[in-house]
Design an enzyme around this catalytic site. Structure first.
Site, PDB file in Angstrom:
ATOM      1  N   GLU A 160       1.820  -1.818  10.136  1.00 24.74           N
ATOM      2  CA  GLU A 160       2.354  -2.073  11.471  1.00 24.74           C
ATOM      3  C   GLU A 160       2.264  -0.827  12.351  1.00 24.74           C
ATOM      4  O   GLU A 160       1.888  -0.894  13.523  1.00 24.74           O
ATOM      5  CB  GLU A 160       3.824  -2.526  11.381  1.00 24.74           C
ATOM      6  CG  GLU A 160       4.025  -3.912  10.783  1.00 24.74           C
ATOM      7  CD  GLU A 160       4.204  -3.873   9.270  1.00 24.74           C
ATOM      8  OE1 GLU A 160       4.540  -4.905   8.685  1.00 24.74           O
ATOM      9  OE2 GLU A 160       3.987  -2.796   8.658  1.00 24.74           O
ATOM     10  N   TYR A 161       2.628   0.335  11.776  1.00 22.88           N
ATOM     11  CA  TYR A 161       2.554   1.583  12.526  1.00 22.88           C
ATOM     12  C   TYR A 161       1.107   1.893  12.931  1.00 22.88           C
ATOM     13  O   TYR A 161       0.836   2.364  14.030  1.00 22.88           O
ATOM     14  CB  TYR A 161       3.103   2.744  11.702  1.00 22.88           C
ATOM     15  CG  TYR A 161       4.600   2.890  11.767  1.00 22.88           C
ATOM     16  CD1 TYR A 161       5.242   3.084  12.987  1.00 22.88           C
ATOM     17  CD2 TYR A 161       5.376   2.853  10.617  1.00 22.88           C
ATOM     18  CE1 TYR A 161       6.619   3.228  13.058  1.00 22.88           C
ATOM     19  CE2 TYR A 161       6.759   2.995  10.671  1.00 22.88           C
ATOM     20  CZ  TYR A 161       7.371   3.181  11.901  1.00 22.88           C
ATOM     21  OH  TYR A 161       8.728   3.320  11.967  1.00 22.88           O
ATOM     22  N   GLU A 162       0.181   1.635  12.018  1.00 23.93           N
ATOM     23  CA  GLU A 162      -1.220   1.921  12.297  1.00 23.93           C
ATOM     24  C   GLU A 162      -1.721   1.103  13.487  1.00 23.93           C
ATOM     25  O   GLU A 162      -2.438   1.620  14.352  1.00 23.93           O
ATOM     26  CB  GLU A 162      -2.053   1.620  11.054  1.00 23.93           C
ATOM     27  CG  GLU A 162      -3.501   2.018  11.147  1.00 23.93           C
ATOM     28  CD  GLU A 162      -4.219   1.887   9.816  1.00 23.93           C
ATOM     29  OE1 GLU A 162      -5.445   2.086   9.794  1.00 23.93           O
ATOM     30  OE2 GLU A 162      -3.554   1.580   8.802  1.00 23.93           O
TER      31      GLU A 162
ATOM     32  N   GLU B   2       3.276   1.464  -3.267  1.00 21.68           N
ATOM     33  CA  GLU B   2       3.298   2.021  -1.909  1.00 21.68           C
ATOM     34  C   GLU B   2       4.673   2.617  -1.676  1.00 21.68           C
ATOM     35  O   GLU B   2       5.693   1.918  -1.811  1.00 21.68           O
ATOM     36  CB  GLU B   2       3.012   0.950  -0.855  1.00 21.68           C
ATOM     37  CG  GLU B   2       2.961   1.527   0.561  1.00 21.68           C
ATOM     38  CD  GLU B   2       2.837   0.463   1.647  1.00 21.68           C
ATOM     39  OE1 GLU B   2       2.466   0.834   2.772  1.00 21.68           O
ATOM     40  OE2 GLU B   2       3.123  -0.721   1.369  1.00 21.68           O
TER      41      GLU B   2
ATOM     42  N   LYS C  57       9.588  19.945  11.394  1.00 19.34           N
ATOM     43  CA  LYS C  57      10.219  21.270  11.384  1.00 19.34           C
ATOM     44  C   LYS C  57       9.989  21.965  10.039  1.00 19.34           C
ATOM     45  O   LYS C  57      10.070  21.326   8.984  1.00 19.34           O
ATOM     46  CB  LYS C  57      11.712  21.144  11.670  1.00 19.34           C
ATOM     47  CG  LYS C  57      12.012  20.627  13.070  1.00 19.34           C
ATOM     48  CD  LYS C  57      13.502  20.554  13.333  1.00 19.34           C
ATOM     49  CE  LYS C  57      13.778  20.031  14.751  1.00 19.34           C
ATOM     50  NZ  LYS C  57      15.224  19.917  15.043  1.00 19.34           N
TER      51      LYS C  57
ATOM     52  N   ASP D 125      -1.185   9.242  11.339  1.00 10.86           N
ATOM     53  CA  ASP D 125      -1.712   9.526  12.671  1.00 10.86           C
ATOM     54  C   ASP D 125      -1.315  10.926  13.107  1.00 10.86           C
ATOM     55  O   ASP D 125      -1.661  11.357  14.211  1.00 10.86           O
ATOM     56  CB  ASP D 125      -1.192   8.504  13.695  1.00 10.86           C
ATOM     57  CG  ASP D 125       0.279   8.736  14.009  1.00 10.86           C
ATOM     58  OD1 ASP D 125       1.060   8.911  13.049  1.00 10.86           O
ATOM     59  OD2 ASP D 125       0.646   8.758  15.200  1.00 10.86           O
TER      60      ASP D 125
ATOM     61  N   ASN E 116      14.328   4.971  -3.476  1.00  4.47           N
ATOM     62  CA  ASN E 116      13.956   6.255  -2.886  1.00  4.47           C
ATOM     63  C   ASN E 116      12.923   6.948  -3.768  1.00  4.47           C
ATOM     64  O   ASN E 116      13.052   6.967  -4.997  1.00  4.47           O
ATOM     65  CB  ASN E 116      15.215   7.120  -2.765  1.00  4.47           C
ATOM     66  CG  ASN E 116      15.004   8.359  -1.926  1.00  4.47           C
ATOM     67  OD1 ASN E 116      14.055   9.102  -2.122  1.00  4.47           O
ATOM     68  ND2 ASN E 116      15.915   8.591  -0.989  1.00  4.47           N
TER      69      ASN E 116
ATOM     70  N   GLU F 258      10.947   0.953  -0.547  1.00  8.87           N
ATOM     71  CA  GLU F 258      11.458   1.200   0.795  1.00  8.87           C
ATOM     72  C   GLU F 258      12.966   1.421   0.680  1.00  8.87           C
ATOM     73  O   GLU F 258      13.677   0.587   0.121  1.00  8.87           O
ATOM     74  CB  GLU F 258      11.163   0.010   1.713  1.00  8.87           C
ATOM     75  CG  GLU F 258      11.784   0.084   3.098  1.00  8.87           C
ATOM     76  CD  GLU F 258      11.392   1.345   3.850  1.00  8.87           C
ATOM     77  OE1 GLU F 258      12.311   2.078   4.282  1.00  8.87           O
ATOM     78  OE2 GLU F 258      10.182   1.601   3.995  1.00  8.87           O
TER      79      GLU F 258
ATOM     80  N   ASP G  78       7.025   9.866   7.092  1.00  6.51           N
ATOM     81  CA  ASP G  78       7.725  10.713   8.065  1.00  6.51           C
ATOM     82  C   ASP G  78       7.130  12.119   8.007  1.00  6.51           C
ATOM     83  O   ASP G  78       7.090  12.730   6.939  1.00  6.51           O
ATOM     84  CB  ASP G  78       9.211  10.759   7.712  1.00  6.51           C
ATOM     85  CG  ASP G  78      10.065  11.354   8.821  1.00  6.51           C
ATOM     86  OD1 ASP G  78       9.578  12.267   9.522  1.00  6.51           O
ATOM     87  OD2 ASP G  78      11.216  10.916   8.979  1.00  6.51           O
TER      88      ASP G  78
END
Length: 213
Positions: free
Chosen positions: A193-195, A44, A123, A155, A97, A69, A119
């Protein structure tokens, strides 16, 4: 969102070197040595606080998971989740990274890649930073086994549309495309968590699977 500074984060990560692998370059081509078996490896990229990868490891003991991460202050939360599962041996973490995937993994060493709520870099001038940009697809193709897959969730509708176009332009095969994952949910979806946060706000969750041909 601004991250709280945790000056002790690196020390804690180093205290648990059996889970948080230091010098991942030394494991290239030999990640099986970090696990008590030679099961398939799923990674992941952007594992965040670790809810997804920890639950995946619990539910899939026949698969070895590695979470990358780059923010150490976030990775310590993922470490805590793994430590709370006392006998979870099929998940490792890297404070690393995605730009350096070829330094960490050999060709065709990984069976699946998860990109969860990356992310969006909205832009246009930041397009090359998106984890579904062509540069990253080349890295994924190199480390994935033949028929290996990318599972992507977000999302952000614009990022999802961009990613579908990017996958297609690269010649990848798409399947299981969902424009409203939670409405289509078969009960097997594991949330990050974001989901959870975004879905509580009523945001749609988009998902697809992409395979190199």
């Amino acid at each position: 969102m601004r991250l709280r500074y945790k000056p002790w984060a690196q020390d804690k990560l180093k205290e648990h070197a059996t889970i948080v692998i230091e010098e991942p370059e030394a494991k290239k081509g030999n990640w099986a040595s970090c696990f008590p078996n030679k099961n398939p490896i799923h990674i992941e990229i952007g594992t965040g606080k670790g809810q997804f990868i920890t639950e995946m490891a619990k539910q899939n003991p026949n698969i070895n998971f590695i979470g990358l991460e780059k923010q150490d202050r976030v990775l310590v939360s993922a470490l805590d989740k793994i430590l709370s599962e006392q006998h979870l041996t099929n998940v490792k973490l890297l404070n690393a990274n995605a730009d350096y995937l070829l330094a960490y993994f050999s060709k065709q060493e990984v069976n699946r890649i998860y990109l969860n709520f990356s992310d969006p870099w909205p832009k246009n001038r930041h397009e090359k930073r998106r984890l579904t940009y062509e540069k990253y697809l080349k890295l994924y193709e190199a480390i994935l086994v033949k028929d290996g897959e990318i599972h992507f969730k977000t999302d952000n509708r614009k990022l999802f549309e961009y990613s579908l176009e990017s996958f297609s332009a690269y010649g990848m095969r798409l399947k299981n495309i969902s424009l409203h994952l939670h409405a289509d949910d078969d009960g097997k979806n594991i949330m990050t968590e974001y989901e959870e946060k975004f879905s509580r706000k009523g945001n749609r969750i988009y998902r697809c699977e992409a395979r190199f041909q």
